[in-house]
Design an enzyme around this catalytic site. Structure first.
Site, PDB file in Angstrom:
ATOM      1  N   ASP A 193       0.883  -1.432   0.016  1.00 37.37           N
ATOM      2  CA  ASP A 193       0.084  -0.032  -0.079  1.00 37.37           C
ATOM      3  C   ASP A 193       0.843   1.329   0.014  1.00 37.37           C
ATOM      4  OD1 ASP A 193      -2.119  -1.989   0.390  1.00 37.37           O
ATOM      5  OD2 ASP A 193      -2.138  -1.722   2.255  1.00 37.37           O
TER       6      ASP A 193
ATOM      7  N   ASN B 227     -17.717  -5.769  -2.333  1.00 41.17           N
ATOM      8  CA  ASN B 227     -16.882  -5.375  -1.445  1.00 41.17           C
ATOM      9  C   ASN B 227     -16.572  -4.169  -1.072  1.00 41.17           C
ATOM     10  OD1 ASN B 227     -15.848  -8.284  -2.826  1.00 41.17           O
ATOM     11  ND2 ASN B 227     -15.646  -8.212  -0.477  1.00 41.17           N
TER      12      ASN B 227
ATOM     13  N   GLU C 105     -10.911   0.043  -4.875  1.00 37.31           N
ATOM     14  CA  GLU C 105     -10.225   0.528  -3.826  1.00 37.31           C
ATOM     15  C   GLU C 105      -9.154   1.058  -4.125  1.00 37.31           C
ATOM     16  OE1 GLU C 105      -9.310  -2.878  -1.327  1.00 37.31           O
ATOM     17  OE2 GLU C 105      -7.523  -3.480  -2.188  1.00 37.31           O
TER      18      GLU C 105
ATOM     19  N   HIS D  54      -2.609  -0.750  -5.585  1.00 38.84           N
ATOM     20  CA  HIS D  54      -2.372   0.160  -4.455  1.00 38.84           C
ATOM     21  C   HIS D  54      -1.210   1.258  -4.662  1.00 38.84           C
ATOM     22  CE1 HIS D  54      -4.057   1.261  -0.354  1.00 38.84           C
ATOM     23  NE2 HIS D  54      -3.056   1.990  -0.539  1.00 38.84           N
TER      24      HIS D  54
ATOM     25  N   ARG E 144       4.727  -8.071  -0.348  1.00 42.19           N
ATOM     26  CA  ARG E 144       4.173  -7.089  -1.325  1.00 42.19           C
ATOM     27  C   ARG E 144       5.092  -5.806  -1.393  1.00 42.19           C
ATOM     28  NH1 ARG E 144      -2.179  -5.837  -0.258  1.00 42.19           N
ATOM     29  NH2 ARG E 144      -1.339  -6.300   1.918  1.00 42.19           N
TER      30      ARG E 144
END
Length: 365
Positions: free
Chosen positions: A60, A202, A239, A303, A336
């Site tokens: 992120d 979601n 998102e 992200h 990640r």
């Protein structure tokens, strides 16, 4: 988020002309060779080489460049238990910059569990970090995720004291996360992801102007619902919005689908002179704008955030893994990593992110 001037031009090497010049065949060839390497030499002088992944196990990823030219980097840690921040005068330097823990999750209550997706912003002269949190205790309750913020009591986020500012108030008490803030035409906005009651997804994307860091100044507009096949693989997800203002347009990238190799970036586009609070002002790309590259062994890019390098050239910041197979829940796979790459613009002014580049020194486009 970055806004303002175009910064995607590559620099030109400066050359000095001699008072008199007599070129023979050998000197002409030598001069041409010197000119051909001058741009590369200029690149080497003005920016340090970025090596991917820039920071391991920081998902992120967000990079914020302050007006004092410091780069600040934050992101989710694999333990999801703390908010961290590092800074450097160069993008490459973020790889080895010391990291400070700003705040740890609470001992009990709604912020005692997972901490997700921090974002640093300077709001009305005050350092604010948005993040998502849920309660501890296990079971489904840990995914009762809501958006909060902590604020710094001084001008230096690396030395000041951070404390909880409060919770973001939205029209629904439901799953929400991934808040980002930007200023356009003198007005500050917040964009975020949320599950809206009555819509079987979601998360969707929402936008509203801000009255304060955690208070909306108007009813939010729903910008995007995951409906396309590449947005609903594994989960129905829109998102992690990120905003880029360039070429008379606003581009809002976002992440879609499950957080494994299917994770990818979509993009919404609006004219800079449009009413941003009218959903009809935004057009969704029918295809992903950035996705897995098996050829380069980069899986599930998403992200993202945007920044510029030391010479003002646009840089995409994102996370991705360098393998596709994951054991268990992808959210608990720690690898990640934060990555960066340059990107270009098409003739119509829209960004062309290309495909994720392989690990190693960053190619310059």
């Amino acid at each position: 988020m970055i806004e303002g001037r175009d910064s995607n031009r590559c620099g030109d090497a400066e050359t000095e002309r001699a008072p008199s010049l007599r070129l023979g065949r050998r000197s002409l060839i030598g001069g041409m060779a010197a000119l051909s390497v001058a741009p590369a030499a200029a690149w080497a002088r003005d920016t340090a080489t970025i090596v991917n992944p820039v920071v391991r196990q920081r998902a992120d990823a967000q990079v914020f460049r302050h007006t004092d030219s410091w780069y600040y980097l934050t992101g989710s840690v694999p333990e999801y238990d703390r908010l961290v921040l590092r800074r450097s005068k160069t993008l490459a330097g973020l790889a080895t910059a010391p990291e400070r823990v700003l705040w740890r999750h609470a001992a009990r209550g709604p912020m005692s569990g997972f901490l997700w997706a921090p974002e640093l912003h300077l709001v009305d002269g005050k350092w604010v970090m948005y993040f998502a949190a849920g309660p501890s205790g296990g079971g489904e309750d840990v995914f009762r995720i809501r958006t909060y913020a902590v604020a710094c009591d001084g001008p230096d986020p690396m030395t000041g004291s951070w404390s909880v500012l409060g919770q973001l108030q939205t029209p629904w008490d439901s799953f929400n996360l991934d808040s980002t803030s930007f200023v356009h035409k003198g007005r500050r906005y917040l964009a975020w992801a949320q599950r809206e009651p009555g819509i079987e997804t979601n998360s969707n994307l929402y936008l509203a102007p801000l009255a304060s860091p955690l208070t909306l100044a108007a009813k939010p507009v729903r910008l995007s619902v995951p409906t396309l096949d590449w947005e609903i693989r594994g989960f129905k997800v829109n998102e992690a919005p990120a905003v880029l203002i360039r070429n008379g347009k606003l581009f809002m990238t976002y992440s879609a689908s499950a957080t494994d190799a299917r994770y990818c970036l979509g993009m919404l586009t609006a004219r800079a002179d449009a009413d941003l609070m009218d959903a009809a002002s935004w057009t969704k790309s029918p295809v992903p704008v950035f996705q897995t590259s098996a050829a380069h062994k980069i899986y599930g890019p998403g992200h993202n955030s945007f920044t510029v390098d030391e010479r003002g050239r646009d840089v995409l910041v994102y996370h991705a893994r360098d393998y596709a197979e994951i054991q268990g829940d992808p959210l608990f796979d720690p690898n990640r990593h934060t990555r960066m790459q340059y990107f270009r613009y098409r003739a119509d002014g829209t960004p062309d992110f290309g495909e994720p580049v392989a690990n190693g020194p960053l190619p310059r486009r």
